[in-house]
Scaffold this motif. Structure first.
Motif, PDB file in Angstrom:
ATOM      1  N   THR A 111       0.808  -1.236   0.000  1.00 54.32           N
ATOM      2  CA  THR A 111       0.000   0.000   0.000  1.00 54.32           C
ATOM      3  C   THR A 111       0.835   1.278   0.000  1.00 54.32           C
ATOM      4  O   THR A 111       0.318   2.358  -0.279  1.00 54.32           O
ATOM      5  N   LEU A 112       2.127   1.177   0.330  1.00 51.11           N
ATOM      6  CA  LEU A 112       2.984   2.372   0.320  1.00 51.11           C
ATOM      7  C   LEU A 112       3.202   2.855  -1.112  1.00 51.11           C
ATOM      8  O   LEU A 112       3.330   2.035  -2.034  1.00 51.11           O
ATOM      9  N   ASN A 113       3.234   4.172  -1.323  1.00 51.03           N
ATOM     10  CA  ASN A 113       3.583   4.662  -2.660  1.00 51.03           C
ATOM     11  C   ASN A 113       5.098   4.536  -2.866  1.00 51.03           C
ATOM     12  O   ASN A 113       5.831   4.203  -1.931  1.00 51.03           O
ATOM     13  N   TYR A 114       5.563   4.804  -4.099  1.00 51.51           N
ATOM     14  CA  TYR A 114       6.978   4.562  -4.437  1.00 51.51           C
ATOM     15  C   TYR A 114       7.930   5.344  -3.531  1.00 51.51           C
ATOM     16  O   TYR A 114       8.981   4.842  -3.136  1.00 51.51           O
ATOM     17  N   ALA A 115       7.576   6.583  -3.182  1.00 48.10           N
ATOM     18  CA  ALA A 115       8.465   7.410  -2.354  1.00 48.10           C
ATOM     19  C   ALA A 115       8.522   6.870  -0.926  1.00 48.10           C
ATOM     20  O   ALA A 115       9.594   6.780  -0.319  1.00 48.10           O
ATOM     21  N   GLN A 116       7.366   6.489  -0.389  1.00 43.92           N
ATOM     22  CA  GLN A 116       7.317   5.949   0.975  1.00 43.92           C
ATOM     23  C   GLN A 116       8.084   4.630   1.065  1.00 43.92           C
ATOM     24  O   GLN A 116       8.827   4.388   2.018  1.00 43.92           O
ATOM     25  N   LYS A 117       7.897   3.811   0.035  1.00 37.81           N
ATOM     26  CA  LYS A 117       8.587   2.510   0.007  1.00 37.81           C
ATOM     27  C   LYS A 117      10.107   2.722  -0.001  1.00 37.81           C
ATOM     28  O   LYS A 117      10.846   2.043   0.705  1.00 37.81           O
ATOM     29  N   ARG A 118      10.558   3.708  -0.791  1.00 34.92           N
ATOM     30  CA  ARG A 118      12.006   3.963  -0.871  1.00 34.92           C
ATOM     31  C   ARG A 118      12.538   4.508   0.461  1.00 34.92           C
ATOM     32  O   ARG A 118      13.638   4.157   0.881  1.00 34.92           O
ATOM     33  N   SER A 452      12.355  19.347  -6.768  1.00 32.76           N
ATOM     34  CA  SER A 452      11.670  18.086  -6.484  1.00 32.76           C
ATOM     35  C   SER A 452      10.296  18.386  -5.874  1.00 32.76           C
ATOM     36  O   SER A 452      10.162  19.268  -5.035  1.00 32.76           O
ATOM     37  N   SER A 453       9.274  17.642  -6.310  1.00 30.19           N
ATOM     38  CA  SER A 453       7.937  17.830  -5.716  1.00 30.19           C
ATOM     39  C   SER A 453       7.571  16.652  -4.808  1.00 30.19           C
ATOM     40  O   SER A 453       6.423  16.481  -4.429  1.00 30.19           O
ATOM     41  N   VAL A 454       8.560  15.838  -4.471  1.00 31.08           N
ATOM     42  CA  VAL A 454       8.343  14.671  -3.610  1.00 31.08           C
ATOM     43  C   VAL A 454       7.927  15.136  -2.214  1.00 31.08           C
ATOM     44  O   VAL A 454       8.453  16.113  -1.697  1.00 31.08           O
ATOM     45  N   ASN A 455       7.005  14.411  -1.598  1.00 31.09           N
ATOM     46  CA  ASN A 455       6.462  14.829  -0.299  1.00 31.09           C
ATOM     47  C   ASN A 455       7.131  14.175   0.908  1.00 31.09           C
ATOM     48  O   ASN A 455       6.778  14.470   2.043  1.00 31.09           O
ATOM     49  N   GLU A 456       8.067  13.271   0.661  1.00 29.44           N
ATOM     50  CA  GLU A 456       8.802  12.606   1.755  1.00 29.44           C
ATOM     51  C   GLU A 456      10.214  13.189   1.783  1.00 29.44           C
ATOM     52  O   GLU A 456      10.996  12.982   0.856  1.00 29.44           O
ATOM     53  N   ASN A 457      10.559  13.937   2.850  1.00 31.33           N
ATOM     54  CA  ASN A 457      11.793  14.708   2.821  1.00 31.33           C
ATOM     55  C   ASN A 457      13.062  13.864   2.700  1.00 31.33           C
ATOM     56  O   ASN A 457      14.055  14.307   2.163  1.00 31.33           O
ATOM     57  N   GLU A 458      13.036  12.614   3.175  1.00 31.70           N
ATOM     58  CA  GLU A 458      14.255  11.799   3.123  1.00 31.70           C
ATOM     59  C   GLU A 458      14.617  11.341   1.714  1.00 31.70           C
ATOM     60  O   GLU A 458      15.728  10.871   1.482  1.00 31.70           O
ATOM     61  N   VAL A 459      13.679  11.496   0.764  1.00 24.74           N
ATOM     62  CA  VAL A 459      13.994  11.152  -0.631  1.00 24.74           C
ATOM     63  C   VAL A 459      13.623  12.300  -1.568  1.00 24.74           C
ATOM     64  O   VAL A 459      13.421  12.113  -2.766  1.00 24.74           O
ATOM     65  N   SER A 460      13.544  13.505  -1.007  1.00 28.14           N
ATOM     66  CA  SER A 460      13.198  14.687  -1.798  1.00 28.14           C
ATOM     67  C   SER A 460      14.467  15.416  -2.211  1.00 28.14           C
ATOM     68  O   SER A 460      15.416  15.521  -1.437  1.00 28.14           O
ATOM     69  N   TYR A 619      11.575  13.871  -9.412  1.00 27.86           N
ATOM     70  CA  TYR A 619      11.561  12.712  -8.513  1.00 27.86           C
ATOM     71  C   TYR A 619      12.703  12.719  -7.489  1.00 27.86           C
ATOM     72  O   TYR A 619      12.647  11.978  -6.497  1.00 27.86           O
ATOM     73  N   GLY A 620      13.753  13.515  -7.723  1.00 33.08           N
ATOM     74  CA  GLY A 620      14.845  13.567  -6.741  1.00 33.08           C
ATOM     75  C   GLY A 620      15.382  12.183  -6.440  1.00 33.08           C
ATOM     76  O   GLY A 620      15.787  11.436  -7.330  1.00 33.08           O
ATOM     77  N   GLY A 621      15.382  11.812  -5.140  1.00 30.36           N
ATOM     78  CA  GLY A 621      15.887  10.502  -4.732  1.00 30.36           C
ATOM     79  C   GLY A 621      14.785   9.496  -4.462  1.00 30.36           C
ATOM     80  O   GLY A 621      15.030   8.445  -3.860  1.00 30.36           O
ATOM     81  N   ALA A 622      13.557   9.810  -4.911  1.00 31.94           N
ATOM     82  CA  ALA A 622      12.416   8.933  -4.596  1.00 31.94           C
ATOM     83  C   ALA A 622      12.418   7.645  -5.408  1.00 31.94           C
ATOM     84  O   ALA A 622      11.691   6.703  -5.097  1.00 31.94           O
ATOM     85  N   LYS A 623      13.225   7.624  -6.473  1.00 34.41           N
ATOM     86  CA  LYS A 623      13.436   6.386  -7.236  1.00 34.41           C
ATOM     87  C   LYS A 623      14.931   6.276  -7.501  1.00 34.41           C
ATOM     88  O   LYS A 623      15.632   7.291  -7.539  1.00 34.41           O
ATOM     89  N   GLU A 631      13.776   5.748 -17.528  1.00 31.20           N
ATOM     90  CA  GLU A 631      12.518   6.450 -17.842  1.00 31.20           C
ATOM     91  C   GLU A 631      12.793   7.620 -18.778  1.00 31.20           C
ATOM     92  O   GLU A 631      12.027   7.893 -19.691  1.00 31.20           O
ATOM     93  N   LEU A 632      13.897   8.326 -18.539  1.00 32.89           N
ATOM     94  CA  LEU A 632      14.245   9.494 -19.344  1.00 32.89           C
ATOM     95  C   LEU A 632      14.644   9.109 -20.764  1.00 32.89           C
ATOM     96  O   LEU A 632      14.156   9.691 -21.734  1.00 32.89           O
ATOM     97  N   MET A 633      15.540   8.134 -20.887  1.00 31.53           N
ATOM     98  CA  MET A 633      16.144   7.822 -22.188  1.00 31.53           C
ATOM     99  C   MET A 633      15.572   6.580 -22.863  1.00 31.53           C
ATOM    100  O   MET A 633      15.842   6.335 -24.042  1.00 31.53           O
ATOM    101  N   GLY A 634      14.842   5.774 -22.092  1.00 30.07           N
ATOM    102  CA  GLY A 634      14.283   4.548 -22.667  1.00 30.07           C
ATOM    103  C   GLY A 634      15.306   3.445 -22.840  1.00 30.07           C
ATOM    104  O   GLY A 634      15.061   2.460 -23.540  1.00 30.07           O
ATOM    105  N   ARG A 635      16.488   3.588 -22.216  1.00 29.76           N
ATOM    106  CA  ARG A 635      17.571   2.605 -22.359  1.00 29.76           C
ATOM    107  C   ARG A 635      18.631   2.865 -21.301  1.00 29.76           C
ATOM    108  O   ARG A 635      18.569   3.850 -20.576  1.00 29.76           O
ATOM    109  N   GLU A 636      19.645   1.982 -21.249  1.00 31.08           N
ATOM    110  CA  GLU A 636      20.809   2.188 -20.367  1.00 31.08           C
ATOM    111  C   GLU A 636      21.687   3.303 -20.943  1.00 31.08           C
ATOM    112  O   GLU A 636      21.597   3.632 -22.133  1.00 31.08           O
TER     113      GLU A 636
END
Length: 649
Positions: A111-118, A452-460, A619-623, A631-636
């Motif tokens: 149930t945690l979102n990606y930022a909370q999980k990280r 960053s618009s992330v709402n969890e400061n430890e990964v913002s 996304y900062g450090g949330a991922k 996600e940005l380039m579609g590749r490594e």
């Protein structure tokens, strides 16, 4: 209502206030641990906020100690280090907190979102790297190690600053300053007993001026020797720092500090990192050897380390008809800052609005950052060199963007600090193009944190970003400081207001990769040295032997025996780059790849630039950066883009 923090630091009451906050935090942690059922919202969120509040209180002191250093700031800062280190070490080793995070992760991972999980995953990793699972005696020893390491890092940095400020070289012969740029001569000039004299120091603008333009070889050697022999007492500190890091790593079950360091980075292990660095070394050596021959050809005698900057400037003029000094009138500091703001607005749609407030120095400035017409963040700029400021340039993140347990929004803020030539009422601060690149670099770090618009400061913002990816946004932005479309925004002659001519821009772009392979070898020397000493060395002689052996491969001009570069390598002994200096090159692969994608689309019409804003900055450090880059380039990432960026075939 959103809020900004106000910059304040009462040195008299600081220790008392710090102890109060820590006492309150300890009680709050005890209370949180007593909850029968712990959830993300009831446990993790308040834990984040009490840590954020402590960090927000402490940051103005560490900032002040760096930019307005005095006996008083030194004392308060060094007195506070054991207090805060003891507190954070005990917290990070608390088995009950560690178990609570693990329990919450098991119960709520669906149930945690990606930022909370990280946030939870990074905390679990942090607790394991801090020894929360160890026995009492091991924890106690780790606490002692952490306190001592923080003291040693502070001492290392202070020794370096003191040594830099202690040296000055006085010239009273006008011939010895012949060829020095007028603005640098004016900065160095003073009158004593009716005689005009010139003072050169180890402060970067002064040191670079003489090493690049000073014709007197003996003076260059004296300045160089003073610079590379600074803070000899740091040699003993290095021994102790390395021994403590090695002991700490082994206590935590790692073979060495490199293995410990890489657990939280993008790179898998030391073999991958050394393979990456050695590949760059192999690809750069042939071109570097050719560059050295060209450099030697313009020197009348065998090149020494204190000659390279001087003859490089002569060769640069010869090859590109480029004179660094001709450019400085076009790079007046405030014009560059305003132009950079305009560029960022055109690229990403962000505006900077000046704020009128009293700060730690009259030349320090602050701005609100607006996105889509709304206030989003705050930035402080402190750009000019002075004796009370540590050398170099950096971005220091302060508050992160987040929402608290009452859903109240808090804005991000950050400091950008440089050491550019000082302005006076009669002469403006005129920058070298390298300074412009430095400013863009640090602003790249700053907007990574601020937007960053992330709402969890430890990964913002920059929080939670892998260390070997943290230089990606700074290097990405610095590349634009060479682009004609960008330069024309701010490169205006400070007297005539004439836009920099196309011919000058062409020369600058052509000269961008001047001696780039030699520069690459130098950075690789630092990176490999850092990894090797954190794998194999704990004694001064071992450190020196590793450096000497490495230089056989990387230093094409023989380094003098008296050169003790390591005693000034603050990045790894007083900063966060220990066993991670390779991060500059690792991240440069990401930045080069993304930069060329933007350029191929057209700077101000680039879909990749907008995606960069929406993905990397947002996304900062949330991922993980590995995920975000895909996600940005579609590749490594494509490693060859780094060699292309540096003009290495």
């Amino acid at each position: 209502m959103s809020k900004f923090l106000t910059f304040k630091c009462d040195l008299e009451s600081f220790i008392q206030e710090l102890n109060k906050i820590i006492e309150s935090n300890n009680k709050e942690v005890e209370s949180l641990l007593k909850q029968e059922t712990k959830t993300y919202l009831s446990f993790v969120k308040p834990m984040q906020i009490i840590e954020e509040d402590l960090e927000n209180f402490f940051t103005p002191l560490s900032h002040l100690d760096s930019v307005n250093n005095s006996t008083e700031t030194q004392k308060v800062y060094s007195d506070s280090l054991p207090i805060i280190t003891e507190y954070s070490t005990k917290l990070s080793q608390n088995i009950d907190i560690y178990n609570s995070y693990k329990e919450i992760f098991e119960n709520e991972k669906e149930t945690l979102n990606y930022a909370q999980k990280r946030v939870v995953e990074l905390n679990i990793q942090h607790f394991e790297l801090s020894g929360a699972h160890l026995d009492t005696a091991s924890k106690k020893r780790l606490e002692e190690i952490n306190i001592r390491k923080s003291e040693l890092s502070n001492d290392f940095s202070q020794n370096l600053l003191d040594a830099t400020n202690a040296f000055e070289y006085i010239i009273d012969n006008e011939e010895d300053v012949d060829g020095i740029p007028q603005s640098d001569k004016e900065s160095a000039k003073f009158e004593e007993d009716g005689v005009i004299k010139y003072k050169f120091t180890l402060q970067m603008p002064s040191y670079i001026a003489y090493m690049t333009y000073g014709k007197n070889r003996e003076i260059r050697e004296k300045l160089y020797k003073a610079y590379v022999t600074r803070a000899p007492e740091n040699a003993k500190l290095i021994d102790e720092i390395l021994a403590l890091k090695d002991e700490m790593s082994k206590l935590l079950g790692f073979e060495n500090y490199v293995a410990y360091s890489l657990v939280s980075k993008m790179a898998k292990d030391d073999k991958e990192v050394l393979g990456f660095l050695n590949n760059l070394l192999i690809n750069s050596k042939e071109q570097a050897a050719k560059e050295l021959i060209e450099l030697q050809n313009v020197a009348p005698q065998s090149l020494q380390s204190y000659d390279t900057a001087f003859y490089a400037e002569i060769l640069k003029k010869e090859q590109y008809d480029i004179d660094e000094e001709e450019y400085r009138p076009y790079f007046e500091q405030q014009s560059v800052v305003n132009g950079m703001f305009t560029f960022l607005d055109k690229l990403f749609g962000i505006k900077f609005v000046a704020i009128n407030e009293n700060l730690w120095d009259e030349k320090a400035l602050s701005y609100e950052v607006h996105v889509s017409g709304k206030v989003r963040a705050k930035i402080f700029l402190d750009l000019e060199a002075r004796e009370s400021k540590r050398g170099g340039a950096w971005m220091h993140n302060w508050q992160a963007h987040y929402r608290d347990e009452k859903d109240k929004e808090h804005f991000a803020s950050a400091f950008v600090v440089c050491n550019f030539p000082s302005s006076t009422p009669s002469s403006p601060s005129l920058l070298r193009h390298d300074d412009v690149v430095t400013l863009f670099h640090e602003m790249g770090h700053a907007i990574h944190h601020l937007l960053s618009s992330v709402n969890e400061n430890e990964v913002s913002g920059v929080n939670g970003v892998e260390w070997d990816a943290v230089e990606f946004p700074s290097q990405f932005l610095e590349n634009f400081a060479y682009e004609p479309e960008v330069l024309k925004i701010f490169a205006l002659h400070h007297e005539t207001k004439e836009v920099i001519p196309n011919q000058m821009i062409e020369k600058l772009v052509k000269s961008k990769n001047f001696l780039s392979a030699i520069g690459m070898l130098r950075q690789l020397e630092f990176s490999i040295f850092d990894l090797k000493i954190h794998t194999d060395a704990t004694k001064e002689q071992e450190v020196q032997n590793i450096l000497d052996k490495l230089r056989e491969d990387t230093a094409l001009v023989k380094t003098p025996e008296y050169n003790k570069f390591q005693n000034g390598f603050a990045h790894i002994f007083a900063g966060g780059y220990a066993a991670g200096y390779y991060s500059y090159k690792w991240a440069e692969v990401l930045s080069a790849d993304a930069f060329y994608a933007v350029m191929d689309e057209g700077v101000f019409d680039s879909k990749t630039a907008q995606n960069y804003f929406n993905i990397i900055l947002n996304y900062g450090g949330a991922k993980s950066m590995k995920t975000l880059f895909k996600e940005l380039m579609g590749r490594e990432a494509d490693t060859d883009k780094l060699l292309r960026l540096n003009g290495i075939e």
